[in-house]
Scaffold this active site. Structure first.
Site, mmCIF file in Angstrom:
data_model
loop_
_atom_site.group_PDB
_atom_site.id
_atom_site.type_symbol
_atom_site.label_atom_id
_atom_site.label_comp_id
_atom_site.label_asym_id
_atom_site.label_seq_id
_atom_site.Cartn_x
_atom_site.Cartn_y
_atom_site.Cartn_z
ATOM 1 N N GLU A 235 5.266 -0.945 -4.673
ATOM 2 C CA GLU A 235 4.667 -2.257 -4.865
ATOM 3 C C GLU A 235 3.307 -2.144 -5.541
ATOM 4 O OE1 GLU A 235 6.855 -4.802 -1.405
ATOM 5 O OE2 GLU A 235 4.886 -4.018 -0.937
ATOM 6 N N CYS B 259 -0.750 5.281 10.137
ATOM 7 C CA CYS B 259 -1.665 4.344 10.806
ATOM 8 C C CYS B 259 -0.831 3.234 11.458
ATOM 9 C CB CYS B 259 -2.653 3.759 9.803
ATOM 10 S SG CYS B 259 -3.584 5.039 8.949
ATOM 11 N N GLY C 174 0.492 4.337 0.199
ATOM 12 C CA GLY C 174 0.229 5.771 0.130
ATOM 13 C C GLY C 174 -1.220 6.165 0.327
ATOM 14 N N GLU C 175 -1.415 7.465 0.542
ATOM 15 C CA GLU C 175 -2.749 8.034 0.728
ATOM 16 C C GLU C 175 -3.098 8.821 -0.542
ATOM 17 O OE1 GLU C 175 -5.508 8.052 2.515
ATOM 18 O OE2 GLU C 175 -6.129 9.652 1.165
ATOM 19 N N HIS D 192 -12.345 2.170 10.837
ATOM 20 C CA HIS D 192 -11.662 1.368 11.876
ATOM 21 C C HIS D 192 -12.155 1.579 13.297
ATOM 22 C CE1 HIS D 192 -9.049 0.602 8.565
ATOM 23 N NE2 HIS D 192 -8.421 1.761 8.633
ATOM 24 N N ASN E 26 -4.020 -7.887 8.811
ATOM 25 C CA ASN E 26 -2.893 -8.635 8.260
ATOM 26 C C ASN E 26 -1.653 -8.311 9.087
ATOM 27 O OD1 ASN E 26 -4.308 -9.824 6.062
ATOM 28 N ND2 ASN E 26 -4.249 -7.846 5.005
ATOM 29 N N CYS F 27 -3.727 -6.209 2.329
ATOM 30 C CA CYS F 27 -3.923 -4.811 2.702
ATOM 31 C C CYS F 27 -2.990 -4.426 3.831
ATOM 32 C CB CYS F 27 -5.338 -4.591 3.219
ATOM 33 S SG CYS F 27 -6.571 -4.711 1.954
HETATM 34 N N1 SAH Z 1 -4.207 5.047 2.346
HETATM 35 C C1 SAH Z 1 -5.461 4.528 1.978
HETATM 36 C C2 SAH Z 1 -5.366 3.347 1.035
HETATM 37 C C3 SAH Z 1 -4.337 2.283 1.308
HETATM 38 S S1 SAH Z 1 -4.595 1.165 2.594
HETATM 39 C C4 SAH Z 1 -6.276 4.175 3.203
HETATM 40 O O1 SAH Z 1 -5.709 4.127 4.276
HETATM 41 O O2 SAH Z 1 -7.473 3.987 3.058
HETATM 42 C C5 SAH Z 1 -5.973 0.159 2.099
HETATM 43 C C6 SAH Z 1 -6.762 -0.404 3.290
HETATM 44 O O3 SAH Z 1 -5.984 -1.352 4.042
HETATM 45 C C7 SAH Z 1 -7.157 0.664 4.290
HETATM 46 O O4 SAH Z 1 -8.495 0.507 4.682
HETATM 47 C C8 SAH Z 1 -6.246 0.397 5.452
HETATM 48 O O5 SAH Z 1 -6.724 0.890 6.660
HETATM 49 C C9 SAH Z 1 -6.143 -1.093 5.421
HETATM 50 N N2 SAH Z 1 -5.005 -1.624 6.173
HETATM 51 C C10 SAH Z 1 -3.844 -1.022 6.444
HETATM 52 N N3 SAH Z 1 -3.038 -1.840 7.140
HETATM 53 C C11 SAH Z 1 -3.717 -2.996 7.311
HETATM 54 C C12 SAH Z 1 -3.400 -4.239 7.947
HETATM 55 N N4 SAH Z 1 -2.219 -4.453 8.502
HETATM 56 N N5 SAH Z 1 -4.333 -5.199 7.926
HETATM 57 C C13 SAH Z 1 -5.523 -5.005 7.318
HETATM 58 N N6 SAH Z 1 -5.858 -3.872 6.698
HETATM 59 C C14 SAH Z 1 -4.965 -2.866 6.695
HETATM 60 FE FE1 SF4 Z 2 -2.788 4.700 6.817
HETATM 61 FE FE2 SF4 Z 2 -3.458 4.072 4.304
HETATM 62 FE FE3 SF4 Z 2 -1.195 5.416 4.795
HETATM 63 FE FE4 SF4 Z 2 -1.370 2.869 5.500
HETATM 64 S S1 SF4 Z 2 -1.417 3.654 3.432
HETATM 65 S S2 SF4 Z 2 -0.557 4.585 6.760
HETATM 66 S S3 SF4 Z 2 -3.514 2.699 6.097
HETATM 67 S S4 SF4 Z 2 -3.256 6.122 5.181
#
Ligand code: SAH
Ligand code: SF4
Length: 363
Positions: free
Chosen positions: A95, A119, A178-179, A235, A309, A353
């Site tokens: 996406e 996460c 993704g990370e 977080h 979210n 996000c």
């Molecule tokens: N993997 C990377 C980038 C993608 S996520 C990272 O984790 O930083 C981008 C952001 O959205 C991150 O800060 C993540 O913690 C946050 N995020 C993930 N799930 C979310 C949710 N359900 N609601 C709000 N923010 C979220």
């Molecule tokens: Fe965690 Fe970022 Fe991977 Fe979602 S995309 S599982 S927030 S590391």
């Protein structure tokens, strides 16, 4: 067996030049080819008529253009967010999100199919890890958004600032699925391609990479002086609270992460953005704000607060705006730390996000 075809989007301009040399062609033609790829946004070789015949023949025989077909496009009710489900050549899907904030268009791009970091509140984490994306698959997402902005398509209703580029793609955030630091090399090659000044020209101030806190990756970014904005997903301000939300914290504990952030800021002179997903009753009290203030004391920091979210796999609730304001107030008045609350965009189409997971029924 014949060699696999080169994806033109995988190559930096320098690599493309090297390829022309290997083909015994004049490398000067790289400029025109690059212009077709990243200024004209050509979607096929047919749309690149003015290439020398020998170069065309090579390209036709040995390369392909990894354009990602749209499997599904959804637009949010407010019209500011478009989400594209894009098909990869192995039938996996990713996406990409186009977001329009006042006068700026930002593409939120994915770096992997799924994510290995798990996460608990993130839809991508909930689906698990499938594979890394190639540089070309990352670049193609940005090209997809840039193409969608052309006057003939989405942009037709927008005011025209310059005749051929009404609302250009201005920013890239690596905050999709993704990370990115788990797929370091491919992401850095993609960034080199996106930055190229004769192409998409998305320079250092326009690219933000968000990481869950991969310590070796952060240190490597600093050593290599990579020109980008870094965002670190925090977080929580204690190891125990963080590990409960972000399993990767067990591998890279909070004290090591903060030491890496300090090193990064010292070596690069750059401010780090710290992301904080606000979950009601979990990490959104004034005491939590004080804890993050203490943690960031002395660092060049800005905090980005993201009200949770919704995702299927996690039943927490987003923090209400009064609590978010109180959190910001503590950071500002007691610690002089600037913060923003992320605008909620595209929630109705699950493009916010952490809501990115592959579901063709989405929207
Ligand atoms: N993997 C990377 C980038 C993608 S996520 C990272 O984790 O930083 C981008 C952001 O959205 C991150 O800060 C993540 O913690 C946050 N995020 C993930 N799930 C979310 C949710 N359900 N609601 C709000 N923010 C979220
Ligand atoms: Fe965690 Fe970022 Fe991977 Fe979602 S995309 S599982 S927030 S590391």
């Amino acid at each position: 067996m014949s060699a696999p075809r080169l994806n033109l989007y995988d190559l930096t301009r320098e690599q493309l030049r090297g390829q022309l040399v290997r083909w015994e062609l004049n490398p000067v033609h790289v400029a025109r080819l690059w212009n077709y790829l990243y200024i004209e946004l050509a979607a096929s070789l047919d749309a690149m008529p003015e290439l020398p015949p020998k170069l065309r023949a090579r390209l036709a025989a040995e390369t392909h253009l990894g354009v990602l077909p749209t499997a599904l496009e959804t637009a949010s009710g407010d019209g500011f967010t478009h989400k594209y489900l894009l098909a990869l050549s192995d039938a996996e899907k990713i996406e990409t999100v186009l977001m329009r904030f006042t006068g700026r268009v930002t593409a939120c791009v994915s770096s992997q199919v799924g994510c290995a970091m798990g996460c608990v509140f993130c839809a991508t984490g909930q689906m698990g890890y499938t594979r890394h994306l190639t540089p070309g698959e990352i670049v193609a997402q940005a090209v997809h958004v840039a193409r969608a902005l052309r006057p003939s398509t989405l942009n037709s209703q927008l005011s025209t600032r310059r005749d051929h580029a009404p609302a250009r793609l201005r920013n890239i955030v690596l905050m999709g699925m993704g990370e990115p630091l788990h797929n370091y090399d491919a992401v850095m090659t993609a960034i080199d391609i996106l930055r190229d000044e004769t192409g998409l020209a998305l320079g250092a101030e326009r690219i933000t990479l968000s990481t869950v806190g991969v310590v070796p990756g952060i240190l490597r970014l600093a050593r290599e002086m990579r020109p980008l904005h870094l965002a670190v997903s925090l977080h929580a301000a204690t190891q125990a609270e963080r590990a409960a939300l972000v399993p990767a914290a067990k591998k890279w504990p909070l004290d090591e992460l903060m030491a890496a952030c300090r090193t990064y800021s010292e070596m690069t002179g750059r401010r780090i953005f710290y992301e904080w997903t606000l979950i009601e009753g979990k990490n959104d009290s004034e005491a939590h704000a004080r804890a993050v203030g203490e943690l960031l004391r002395g660092l060049d920091a800005q905090v980005n607060l993201i009200p949770l979210n919704p995702t299927d796999g996690y039943d927490g609730a987003p923090t209400r705006s009064a609590a978010a304001n109180a959190f910001q107030h503590v950071l500002a008045t007691e610690f002089k730390i600037p913060s923003t609350v992320r605008q909620r965009r595209g929630i109705d189409i699950a493009a916010g996000c952490g809501q990115l997971a592959v579901a063709e029924s989405a929207g």
